[in-house]
Write an enzyme that holds these catalytic residues in place. Structure first.
Site, PDB file in Angstrom:
ATOM      1  NE  ARG A  57      66.173  50.304  42.595  1.00  0.00           N
ATOM      2  CZ  ARG A  57      66.908  50.217  43.710  1.00  0.00           C
ATOM      3  NH1 ARG A  57      66.462  49.538  44.745  1.00  0.00           N
ATOM      4  NH2 ARG A  57      68.080  50.797  43.781  1.00  0.00           N
ATOM      5  CE1 TYR A 110      47.693  35.061  32.241  1.00  0.00           C
ATOM      6  CE2 TYR A 110      49.907  35.102  33.150  1.00  0.00           C
ATOM      7  CZ  TYR A 110      49.001  35.476  32.177  1.00  0.00           C
ATOM      8  OH  TYR A 110      49.419  36.285  31.145  1.00  0.00           O
ATOM      9  CG  ASP A 182      45.700  35.923  40.050  1.00  0.00           C
ATOM     10  OD1 ASP A 182      44.899  36.868  39.923  1.00  0.00           O
ATOM     11  OD2 ASP A 182      46.587  35.658  39.218  1.00  0.00           O
ATOM     12  CE  LYS A 207      45.872  40.378  31.827  1.00  0.00           C
ATOM     13  NZ  LYS A 207      46.164  39.125  32.533  1.00  0.00           N
TER      14      LYS A 207
END
Ligand SMILES: *Cc1c(COP(=O)(O)O)cnc(C)c1O
Length: 392
Positions: A57, A110, A182, A207
């Site tokens: 983690r 977004y 972004d 993406k």
């Protein structure tokens, strides 16, 4: 020595032979915990006095190789991984903001990001001002009132609006704000927000970074101290990437420039073709001279204008629903930046949660189609588009 080109960078940056196995590719270390021979070494690694891993983690060697490559590609000191783009964005915001903080952003961010600023953050006492994306004076005024964080995205989804990163980031730094950009649509091939002053860059690596429709992932890149702060929060909350997906992303990054340059070319040619089509009312693409921010896009996107465009056809959603299924070389899906061309209307992709009125208020017509071009041959894509639009 001359700075290597984008494709050379994508292939070579951060790549090294694995010292333990001599493997040219980064091994997939599929593992949750790492064992030590003695408590002293274990403790030294846990306290970060010695390099090494404790628990996946927190860190994992395959995932670290992905982070290091992303930092190099973005020209950042450091980077940290996430399970999705939204995990990256959510964690960056929660790590940096506190009750009483003030954040400024744009309406065209977004969808899920926009809802952070309108629904989630206000519940935690963060004051958020969401500005019209095209109104630069309003954004500058909102920053000028003082703020702790400026969050930008360019080009935007699905209208491909562009904001002037250098100007807005400089204004934010004057009032002492941290800036996040972004860069999902820009990609590190086309646009370098860190060079333009941005403190942090976030990506939906789902993406273009991945590009093969087989991974969801996110990443935050930036200065070592800010990334450490965000990593610390992620270490506690847990939305980390895993070794297998990191390995797929490392493979994808080798061809990032090759793919994105092809997508840039395909998108520009498709945009020019659609602009002349009699059934097309409007084409949104920063590479077109008709785009209102074309001059800024040319300056801040030296690599190209990206692989996504949108266009409006006559006849609204009814026409869209007749045209799209006729496309042979385009999947009807909610993704973009893949090697396969993907299409969809905002009502099923970026703005699925909005009502028709809300979409209209956001300037999104019902006849809009988002076209995320793949790496296919453009002649095939244009012939395909021609036959699909012919039913109108
Ligand atoms: C898809 C997307 C996100 C969200 O990323 P996920 O990987 O889907 O969580 C954020 N920003 C932009 C610009 C996106 O296109």
């Amino acid at each position: 020595m001359r700075k290597p080109g984008a494709s050379t960078q994508c292939v070579h940056l951060g790549s090294k032979t694995d010292p333990a196995t001599r493997s040219m590719t980064t091994p997939i270390i599929e593992n949750s915990a790492y064992a030590y021979d003695d408590l002293e070494t274990w403790r030294a690694v846990a306290l970060k006095e010695k390099s090494g891993d404790i628990y996946s983690r927190n860190s994992n060697p395959t995932v670290r190789a992905f982070n290091e490559k992303m930092a190099l590609l973005e020209g950042a000191e450091s980077a940290t991984d996430f399970s999705t783009g939204m995990a990256a964005i959510n964690t960056a915001l929660f790590a940096l903001l506190s009750p009483g903080s003030r954040a400024v952003t744009i309406k065209d961010a977004y969808g899920a990001t926009y809802l952070h600023f309108t629904e989630i953050l206000p519940r935690f006492g963060v004051q958020c001002e969401v500005c019209e994306t095209g109104d630069e004076a309003a954004i500058l005024a909102a920053i000028g009132k003082g703020c702790d964080l400026l969050y930008l995205e360019t080009p935007t989804n699905p209208l491909l609006r562009v904001v002037d990163l250098e100007k807005l980031i400089a204004a934010a730094h004057e009032v002492g704000a941290v800036t996040i950009t972004d860069n999902t649509f820009g990609t590190p091939v086309n646009q370098h927000p860190i060079q333009l002053g941005s403190d942090l860059v976030v990506h939906s690596a789902t993406k273009f970074i991945n590009g093969h429709n087989d991974v969801t992932a996110g990443v935050v890149c930036g200065s070592a101290d800010l990334v450490e702060k965000i990593y610390r929060y992620r270490e506690l909350t847990g939305p980390c990437l895993d070794a297998h997906r990191a390995s797929l992303l490392l493979r994808s990054l080798k061809t990032l420039a090759l793919r994105v340059q092809r997508q840039n070319d395909n998108a520009l040619q498709m945009a020019l073709y659609l602009e002349k089509h009699p059934r097309v009312l409007q084409v949104n693409y920063p590479g077109l001279e008709s785009h209102p921010m074309h001059a800024i896009a040319r300056k801040q996107m030296p690599g190209g204008f990206g692989g996504v465009l949108s266009f409006e056809i006559e006849g609204g959603l009814e026409a869209v629903s007749r045209v799209l299924p006729r496309l042979q070389y385009a999947a009807l899906a909610a993704n973009l930046g893949q090697v396969d061309t993907v299409v969809g209307p905002p009502s099923t992709t970026s703005h699925v949660e909005c009502t028709e009125e809300e979409r209209r208020a956001a300037g999104i017509p019902e006849g809009l189609i988002r076209y995320a071009v793949g790496i296919e041959d453009i002649q095939d894509l244009m012939e395909d588009m021609e036959q699909a639009l012919a039913i109108l």
